[in-house]
Design an enzyme around this catalytic site. Sequence first.
Site, PDB file in Angstrom:
ATOM      1  N   THR A 223       0.832  -1.201   0.000  1.00  0.00           N
ATOM      2  CA  THR A 223       0.000   0.000   0.000  1.00  0.00           C
ATOM      3  C   THR A 223       0.868   1.253   0.000  1.00  0.00           C
ATOM      4  O   THR A 223       0.397   2.320  -0.376  1.00  0.00           O
ATOM      5  CB  THR A 223      -0.916   0.042   1.242  1.00  0.00           C
ATOM      6  OG1 THR A 223      -0.118  -0.304   2.387  1.00  0.00           O
ATOM      7  CG2 THR A 223      -2.064  -0.932   1.120  1.00  0.00           C
TER       8      THR A 223
ATOM      9  N   GLY B 198      17.673  -9.630   3.930  1.00  0.00           N
ATOM     10  CA  GLY B 198      16.835 -10.091   2.827  1.00  0.00           C
ATOM     11  C   GLY B 198      15.683 -10.962   3.279  1.00  0.00           C
ATOM     12  O   GLY B 198      15.108 -11.697   2.482  1.00  0.00           O
ATOM     13  N   ALA B 199      15.311 -10.876   4.551  1.00  0.00           N
ATOM     14  CA  ALA B 199      14.219 -11.697   5.084  1.00  0.00           C
ATOM     15  C   ALA B 199      12.933 -10.893   5.217  1.00  0.00           C
ATOM     16  O   ALA B 199      11.984 -11.319   5.852  1.00  0.00           O
ATOM     17  CB  ALA B 199      14.615 -12.293   6.427  1.00  0.00           C
TER      18      ALA B 199
ATOM     19  N   SER C 271      13.697  -5.686   6.837  1.00  0.00           N
ATOM     20  CA  SER C 271      14.234  -4.360   6.571  1.00  0.00           C
ATOM     21  C   SER C 271      15.580  -4.088   7.236  1.00  0.00           C
ATOM     22  O   SER C 271      15.778  -3.069   7.880  1.00  0.00           O
ATOM     23  CB  SER C 271      13.213  -3.300   6.980  1.00  0.00           C
ATOM     24  OG  SER C 271      13.393  -2.207   6.157  1.00  0.00           O
TER      25      SER C 271
ATOM     26  N   ASP D  55       9.754   1.616   5.629  1.00  0.00           N
ATOM     27  CA  ASP D  55      10.784   0.960   6.424  1.00  0.00           C
ATOM     28  C   ASP D  55      11.581   1.957   7.247  1.00  0.00           C
ATOM     29  O   ASP D  55      11.855   1.743   8.429  1.00  0.00           O
ATOM     30  CB  ASP D  55      11.729   0.167   5.519  1.00  0.00           C
ATOM     31  CG  ASP D  55      10.997  -0.901   4.732  1.00  0.00           C
ATOM     32  OD1 ASP D  55       9.820  -1.159   5.053  1.00  0.00           O
ATOM     33  OD2 ASP D  55      11.596  -1.465   3.813  1.00  0.00           O
TER      34      ASP D  55
HETATM   35  P1  ADP Z   1      15.933  -6.513   3.859  1.00  0.00           P
HETATM   36  O1  ADP Z   1      15.901  -5.025   4.002  1.00  0.00           O
HETATM   37  O2  ADP Z   1      14.579  -7.108   3.748  1.00  0.00           O
HETATM   38  O3  ADP Z   1      16.756  -7.190   4.887  1.00  0.00           O
HETATM   39  P2  ADP Z   1      17.297  -5.796   1.440  1.00  0.00           P
HETATM   40  O4  ADP Z   1      17.665  -6.556   0.225  1.00  0.00           O
HETATM   41  O5  ADP Z   1      16.484  -4.569   1.287  1.00  0.00           O
HETATM   42  O6  ADP Z   1      16.616  -6.832   2.441  1.00  0.00           O
HETATM   43  O7  ADP Z   1      18.611  -5.348   2.203  1.00  0.00           O
HETATM   44  C1  ADP Z   1      19.630  -6.273   2.477  1.00  0.00           C
HETATM   45  C2  ADP Z   1      20.958  -5.643   2.128  1.00  0.00           C
HETATM   46  O8  ADP Z   1      21.285  -4.630   3.084  1.00  0.00           O
HETATM   47  C3  ADP Z   1      22.114  -6.612   2.184  1.00  0.00           C
HETATM   48  O9  ADP Z   1      22.274  -7.285   0.941  1.00  0.00           O
HETATM   49  C4  ADP Z   1      23.279  -5.696   2.471  1.00  0.00           C
HETATM   50  O10 ADP Z   1      23.725  -5.054   1.299  1.00  0.00           O
HETATM   51  C5  ADP Z   1      22.668  -4.643   3.356  1.00  0.00           C
HETATM   52  N1  ADP Z   1      22.863  -4.933   4.787  1.00  0.00           N
HETATM   53  C6  ADP Z   1      21.906  -5.138   5.724  1.00  0.00           C
HETATM   54  N2  ADP Z   1      22.452  -5.344   6.941  1.00  0.00           N
HETATM   55  C7  ADP Z   1      23.783  -5.269   6.790  1.00  0.00           C
HETATM   56  C8  ADP Z   1      24.898  -5.407   7.675  1.00  0.00           C
HETATM   57  N3  ADP Z   1      24.742  -5.663   8.970  1.00  0.00           N
HETATM   58  N4  ADP Z   1      26.133  -5.278   7.136  1.00  0.00           N
HETATM   59  C9  ADP Z   1      26.311  -5.019   5.830  1.00  0.00           C
HETATM   60  N5  ADP Z   1      25.303  -4.880   4.964  1.00  0.00           N
HETATM   61  C10 ADP Z   1      24.051  -5.012   5.412  1.00  0.00           C
HETATM   62 MG    MG Z   2      15.176  -3.614   2.589  1.00  0.00          MG
END
Ligand code: ADP
Ligand code: MG
Length: 385
Positions: A33, A119-120, A123, A169
């Site tokens: 949304t 990536g779960a 966010s 987010d």
């Molecule tokens: P989500 O936000 O759902 O977890 P995203 O694909 O939007 O998935 O974001 C994940 C990305 O954020 C990772 O691939 C990485 O690039 C970055 N990221 C998240 N947490 C970390 C971390 N602790 N250290 C380094 N990169 C991170």
């Molecule tokens: Mg994200």
Amino acid sequence: MDVLEAAFAEAYRRDAEGVWHAPGRVNLIGEHTDYNDGLVLPFALPRGVGVAAARRDDGVLELKSLQAADQGVTVDLGQSRGPGTIRTWAAYPFGVAELLRPLGIGGASLLFDSDLPQGAGLSSSAALECATAVALCELYGVEPDRRELARLAQRAENEYAGVPCGIMDQSASLLCTEGHALLLDCRTGLSSQVPLDLPGKDLTLLLIDTRARHALGDGDYGRRRAECERAATLLGVPALRDVQDLGAALSRLDDPVLRRRVQHVVTENHRVEATAGLLRAGAEQELGGLLTASHLSLRDQYEISWPEADLALEAALRAGARGGRMVGGGFGGSVIVLTATGRAGAVRDAITAAYRERGLAEPGFLEAIPSAGARRISMDGGLPG
Ligand code: ADP
Ligand code: MG
């Protein structure tokens, strides 16, 4: 000394000036949304991204993460480089720092550590951006409005990481408060805190990592956005949030795919309003039906559910859960399930058993407790020097 401060000292050979934390989030309801100018209802998780940080007076930004396989990046903020300079995970915090520069932010060393799966759908990307933002702002003694900061972090993700995410987010990570969900109007940016008292009602919200992973870059997200924009144009409204009469709107669309997308967005918006109403009335017990309705709409109308999510929810409902739904962008990530606390163990076992029966990797479980937004978590006070 905090573990992250010790790691910082080891990594940068000097002391951190503080440690900040920005949470991940779960969206209770209101999926897809946000970019339709609609309503969402996220809350902050107890998990997130921590960052130990210290200023540098030479304008250099150093970024390292305990979760990254690489050595991080070192970049001179003095020469504005813009999006595209950095193509690793560090693009997110680099984007935030570069966008904050006009506000008076300079160089710094940052070390990130996270207990949030990446990536779960929880966010971690926004947590990474918002941890960077609150740390740099406090280090340099600037205090932008948190709503502005959320927009800035969103821009960093849009422009520097190339992910066309909405504002939810970052708003959740920055604005949420303990024991509440955040009712956010994605058109106006206005938000209000809605009490979300689960323990008081003897309820548990399980967050289940289905172990299937999405990749936002895969194009489905962009396709859904484009379909919504096309439908809004055909209907002559600025955004699908403005559809008043769903029946009339559906009868004006020839494309069955667009009809399904509109059906989801419009009914989902109503479900957010209904959920907020229940929460304000203290009727957390009655949330289950709305959550499950949201899932079915995401599965059948928006067509972004995935087999492991459907399986987890079906198993949970059979085991007596009150309701639940997939969360996040779709095609992988997590599911939330609302259950009476006394049944939480049985629900967990039922999901695990269903996974085993299909030969799937064990799902992960976390209790989703509405927690505080981004904040400093150590060495309060004394800044800026
Ligand atoms: P989500 O936000 O759902 O977890 P995203 O694909 O939007 O998935 O974001 C994940 C990305 O954020 C990772 O691939 C990485 O690039 C970055 N990221 C998240 N947490 C970390 C971390 N602790 N250290 C380094 N990169 C991170
Ligand atoms: Mg994200």
